[in-house]
Design an enzyme around this catalytic site. Structure first.
Site, PDB file in Angstrom:
ATOM      1  N   SER A   1       0.857  -1.181   0.000  1.00  0.00           N
ATOM      2  CA  SER A   1       0.000   0.000   0.000  1.00  0.00           C
ATOM      3  C   SER A   1       0.891   1.229   0.000  1.00  0.00           C
ATOM      4  O   SER A   1       1.974   1.205   0.587  1.00  0.00           O
ATOM      5  CB  SER A   1      -0.870   0.013   1.257  1.00  0.00           C
TER       6      SER A   1
ATOM      7  N   TYR B   1      -1.760  -1.130  10.273  1.00  0.00           N
ATOM      8  CA  TYR B   1      -1.953  -1.530   8.881  1.00  0.00           C
ATOM      9  C   TYR B   1      -0.788  -1.048   8.011  1.00  0.00           C
ATOM     10  O   TYR B   1      -0.195  -1.829   7.258  1.00  0.00           O
ATOM     11  CB  TYR B   1      -3.280  -0.965   8.365  1.00  0.00           C
TER      12      TYR B   1
END
Length: 170
Positions: free
Chosen positions: A44, A57
């Site tokens: 990401s 995350y």
């Protein structure tokens, strides 16, 4: 992070890190034996800079990027390509928009833009707008502070909308 429940806090690394490592460990011997194949991991953009409010995350995604780059060098001599894709927003269950925009493409678009990069690089921002974001984020010195401010504004807006909805009895 301190406001997340334990299940979420420990589940994120379990799924993102442990799941990626276990799956890779399971398929790598087969690919090495075949002397061909590819592993595509999904990281990401949030793993490339400080991303407050989703620190657990984002940190797991940073691991996936580093793990994939290392693995690429380890497996290259066996004919196995390893690519890590680093998108920002993509239309999914995690990102609540239903319709694609220039900021958030569909998952199908991400796949379409990712596959041509396989074998040519180790890390890719295959979607054009995400590549632009990655470039500009790399130039800015206080990404973490800016992201934190934006996250706080978004959270306040969501809380305000929820309170208004509750006040109307919905």
């Amino acid at each position: 992070m301190h406001q997340l429940d334990a299940r979420t806090t420990y589940g994120i690394p379990q799924v993102n890190v442990e799941g990626t490592v276990r799956t890779t460990r399971a398929v790598a011997p087969f690919l090495i034996e075949q002397r061909k194949g590819a592993i595509i991991n999904v990281s990401s953009g949030s793993g490339n800079h400080p991303t407050p409010m989703i620190s657990c995350y984002a940190s797991t995604k940073a691991f996936i990027t580093q793990f994939s780059q290392c693995l690429s060098h380890e497996l290259r001599e066996f004919g196995v390509d390893v690519l890590v894709v680093t998108p920002y927003y993509v239309i999914s269950n995690q990102f609540r928009r239903k319709k694609a925009t220039y900021i958030a493409p569909t998952a199908q678009r991400m796949v379409q833009d990712t596959l041509p990069t396989l074998g040519y690089c180790d890390v890719a921002y295959p979607y054009w707008f995400h590549a632009l974001c990655g470039f500009f984020v790399g130039l800015y010195w206080d990404v973490g502070g800016s992201v934190m401010a934006a996250m706080r504004r978004n959270r306040a807006r969501i809380m305000e909308a929820a309170a208004a909805k509750k006040g109307k009895g919905e």
